[in-house]
Design a protein around this motif. Sequence first.
Motif, PDB file in Angstrom:
ATOM      1  N   ALA A  10      -2.874  -1.849   6.275  1.00  0.00           N
ATOM      2  CA  ALA A  10      -2.331  -1.648   7.586  1.00  0.00           C
ATOM      3  C   ALA A  10      -1.666  -3.225   8.068  1.00  0.00           C
ATOM      4  N   ILE A  11      -2.180  -4.218   7.376  1.00  0.00           N
ATOM      5  CA  ILE A  11      -1.204  -5.439   7.717  1.00  0.00           C
ATOM      6  C   ILE A  11       0.030  -5.244   7.191  1.00  0.00           C
ATOM      7  N   GLY A  12       0.206  -4.847   5.839  1.00  0.00           N
ATOM      8  CA  GLY A  12       1.460  -4.887   5.254  1.00  0.00           C
ATOM      9  C   GLY A  12       2.428  -3.943   5.992  1.00  0.00           C
ATOM     10  N   ALA A  13       1.882  -2.892   6.620  1.00  0.00           N
ATOM     11  CA  ALA A  13       2.729  -1.833   7.441  1.00  0.00           C
ATOM     12  C   ALA A  13       3.102  -2.504   8.705  1.00  0.00           C
ATOM     13  N   TYR A  14       2.045  -2.980   9.337  1.00  0.00           N
ATOM     14  CA  TYR A  14       2.429  -3.668  10.651  1.00  0.00           C
ATOM     15  C   TYR A  14       3.422  -4.832  10.671  1.00  0.00           C
ATOM     16  N   GLU A  15       3.201  -5.552   9.508  1.00  0.00           N
ATOM     17  CA  GLU A  15       4.097  -6.802   9.368  1.00  0.00           C
ATOM     18  C   GLU A  15       5.551  -6.176   9.386  1.00  0.00           C
ATOM     19  N   ALA A  16       5.702  -5.367   8.565  1.00  0.00           N
ATOM     20  CA  ALA A  16       7.114  -4.796   8.287  1.00  0.00           C
ATOM     21  C   ALA A  16       7.680  -4.228   9.462  1.00  0.00           C
ATOM     22  N   ALA A  17       6.920  -3.335  10.259  1.00  0.00           N
ATOM     23  CA  ALA A  17       7.159  -2.855  11.502  1.00  0.00           C
ATOM     24  C   ALA A  17       7.766  -3.716  12.518  1.00  0.00           C
ATOM     25  N   VAL A  33       7.702   0.434  21.993  1.00  0.00           N
ATOM     26  CA  VAL A  33       7.460  -0.022  20.912  1.00  0.00           C
ATOM     27  C   VAL A  33       6.390  -1.131  20.802  1.00  0.00           C
ATOM     28  N   GLN A  34       6.143  -2.074  21.696  1.00  0.00           N
ATOM     29  CA  GLN A  34       5.200  -3.067  21.806  1.00  0.00           C
ATOM     30  C   GLN A  34       3.753  -2.224  22.023  1.00  0.00           C
ATOM     31  N   ASP A  35       3.684  -1.288  22.794  1.00  0.00           N
ATOM     32  CA  ASP A  35       2.504  -0.453  22.648  1.00  0.00           C
ATOM     33  C   ASP A  35       2.130   0.164  21.424  1.00  0.00           C
ATOM     34  N   LEU A  36       2.753   0.535  20.463  1.00  0.00           N
ATOM     35  CA  LEU A  36       2.480   0.866  19.041  1.00  0.00           C
ATOM     36  C   LEU A  36       2.053  -0.360  18.209  1.00  0.00           C
ATOM     37  N   LEU A  37       2.901  -1.506  18.299  1.00  0.00           N
ATOM     38  CA  LEU A  37       2.551  -2.948  17.743  1.00  0.00           C
ATOM     39  C   LEU A  37       1.057  -3.305  18.062  1.00  0.00           C
ATOM     40  N   VAL A  38       1.014  -3.344  19.458  1.00  0.00           N
ATOM     41  CA  VAL A  38      -0.283  -3.964  19.872  1.00  0.00           C
ATOM     42  C   VAL A  38      -1.586  -2.985  19.514  1.00  0.00           C
ATOM     43  N   ARG A  39      -1.414  -1.970  19.718  1.00  0.00           N
ATOM     44  CA  ARG A  39      -2.292  -0.863  19.093  1.00  0.00           C
ATOM     45  C   ARG A  39      -2.754  -1.132  17.699  1.00  0.00           C
ATOM     46  N   ALA A  56     -10.159   4.640   8.399  1.00  0.00           N
ATOM     47  CA  ALA A  56      -9.548   5.610   9.546  1.00  0.00           C
ATOM     48  C   ALA A  56      -8.600   4.839  10.523  1.00  0.00           C
ATOM     49  N   ARG A  57      -8.988   3.564  10.752  1.00  0.00           N
ATOM     50  CA  ARG A  57      -8.030   2.717  11.525  1.00  0.00           C
ATOM     51  C   ARG A  57      -6.644   2.381  10.585  1.00  0.00           C
ATOM     52  N   MET A  58      -6.659   2.245   9.440  1.00  0.00           N
ATOM     53  CA  MET A  58      -5.615   2.211   8.480  1.00  0.00           C
ATOM     54  C   MET A  58      -4.708   3.423   8.615  1.00  0.00           C
ATOM     55  N   ARG A  59      -5.175   4.617   8.714  1.00  0.00           N
ATOM     56  CA  ARG A  59      -4.376   5.738   8.661  1.00  0.00           C
ATOM     57  C   ARG A  59      -3.572   5.924  10.256  1.00  0.00           C
ATOM     58  N   GLU A  60      -4.393   5.568  11.092  1.00  0.00           N
ATOM     59  CA  GLU A  60      -3.577   5.517  12.300  1.00  0.00           C
ATOM     60  C   GLU A  60      -2.644   4.479  12.505  1.00  0.00           C
ATOM     61  N   THR A  61      -2.969   3.241  11.900  1.00  0.00           N
ATOM     62  CA  THR A  61      -1.596   2.224  11.878  1.00  0.00           C
ATOM     63  C   THR A  61      -0.930   2.414  11.217  1.00  0.00           C
ATOM     64  N   VAL A  62      -0.752   2.737  10.013  1.00  0.00           N
ATOM     65  CA  VAL A  62       0.473   3.305   9.252  1.00  0.00           C
ATOM     66  C   VAL A  62       1.466   3.956  10.009  1.00  0.00           C
ATOM     67  N   GLY A  63       0.672   5.315  10.495  1.00  0.00           N
ATOM     68  CA  GLY A  63       1.276   6.119  11.286  1.00  0.00           C
ATOM     69  C   GLY A  63       2.398   5.653  12.352  1.00  0.00           C
ATOM     70  N   TRP A  64       1.292   4.852  13.260  1.00  0.00           N
ATOM     71  CA  TRP A  64       2.150   3.870  14.102  1.00  0.00           C
ATOM     72  C   TRP A  64       3.348   3.290  13.892  1.00  0.00           C
ATOM     73  N   CYS A  65       3.066   2.661  12.682  1.00  0.00           N
ATOM     74  CA  CYS A  65       4.102   1.778  12.202  1.00  0.00           C
ATOM     75  C   CYS A  65       5.404   2.452  11.615  1.00  0.00           C
ATOM     76  N   ARG A  66       5.021   3.492  11.146  1.00  0.00           N
ATOM     77  CA  ARG A  66       6.219   4.318  10.632  1.00  0.00           C
ATOM     78  C   ARG A  66       6.863   4.850  11.840  1.00  0.00           C
ATOM     79  N   GLU A  67       6.274   5.325  13.030  1.00  0.00           N
ATOM     80  CA  GLU A  67       6.970   5.441  14.040  1.00  0.00           C
ATOM     81  C   GLU A  67       7.837   4.608  14.624  1.00  0.00           C
ATOM     82  N   VAL A  68       7.470   3.322  14.511  1.00  0.00           N
ATOM     83  CA  VAL A  68       8.415   2.363  15.148  1.00  0.00           C
ATOM     84  C   VAL A  68       9.538   2.085  14.462  1.00  0.00           C
TER      85      VAL A  68
END
Length: 391
Positions: A261-268, A288-294, A332-344
Amino acid sequence: MPNLLESDFYFFQEALSAPEQEAVLALREYMETSVRPIADACWSRAEFPMEVVKPLAELGLLGAPWPETRHFENTAVYRGWTAMEMGRVDASIATFVGVQNGLAMGSIAETGSPEQRAEWLPQLSRGEVIGAFGLTEPFSGSDSARGLRTTAERRGDTWVLNGAKRWIGNATFADVVVIWAKDTGDGQVKGFLVTKDTPGFVATKIEDKVALRTVQNADIVLTDVEVPESRRLQNANSFRDTATVLRLTRAEVAWQAVGVAIGAYEAALAYAKTREQFGKPIASRQLVQDLLVRSLGNITASIAICLQVSKLLDQGRQHDAHSALAKAYTTARMRETVGWCREVLGGNGIVLEHGVARFFADAEAIYSYEGTREMNTLIVGRAITGFAAFA
């Protein structure tokens, strides 16, 4: 120790001791300078970079928990943090270490005799011998406790193994595989150390994966494989002993999920700061900020739960349900997070060059292995209600 302000928002790393912080810094430098540059290419080609094994061993990543092989006194929190650090760069490398260190070495450390520990653990910790863990079967995954079909028949001082295993990480190049099989005599599950050159042992690489492509998973077929009694894990007498190993590794997989999740978040986040649309960086846009904060919220909550479950392990208070809840929640939270980061990243989120796609794909495998969310939920459900609802 420099703080990862982008991801360790609440400074959880302060739970690490000074020597642990230094070791994490050394690992981080290695992952950034030697693994990140090759990670996408290895993933794309579905090849494992064998050149990483020796440096990881020299960093003390292999054998860190065990008295015979650890480089310095360390905690479960530290070992979990290293899984997260590896996961934030390459989940496949984290998985390799998890198999070698936790599953293969863990099986020997937890259920082997003193002689077996002395023979195998030092070699495995130096990376001179590669290990694998053979539990899952073509028709037995979540129901391994009851549905194991691989058999072990004792004939004097020799055991004869027959059956098949599937999804066995490291198995295409492992020197020794811990095979779990059901004793035809007493019906109990026992563990055996099977070397790759044993007649009747065949490992075939599983092709065309869409997640953790760098990990070399294999189908294993065992046909009248003879194993001497000296290579039966002497303290593995039931599936309960297998579960002991899985409980220890499941918590580290939870940490690994946070790393992904961190890897995807930092890249996004990095992408959002530089990608301009309509004349401004997209990081300046509310959506975009909403996706990053979530995403950051998921990461922060997940580190907190992992930190506590590892502290419980250090205190000798961790039970199956503790590690099960950590694994179920963080994946489960990882799966959500990488999806949001891909969306960014929009369309750029599905190509390797922008840093999110590999994490997005790898998350699917981590979500399922070491116990699916559903099975871990049932473990926790049994603990809090007193009722088993597995079938």
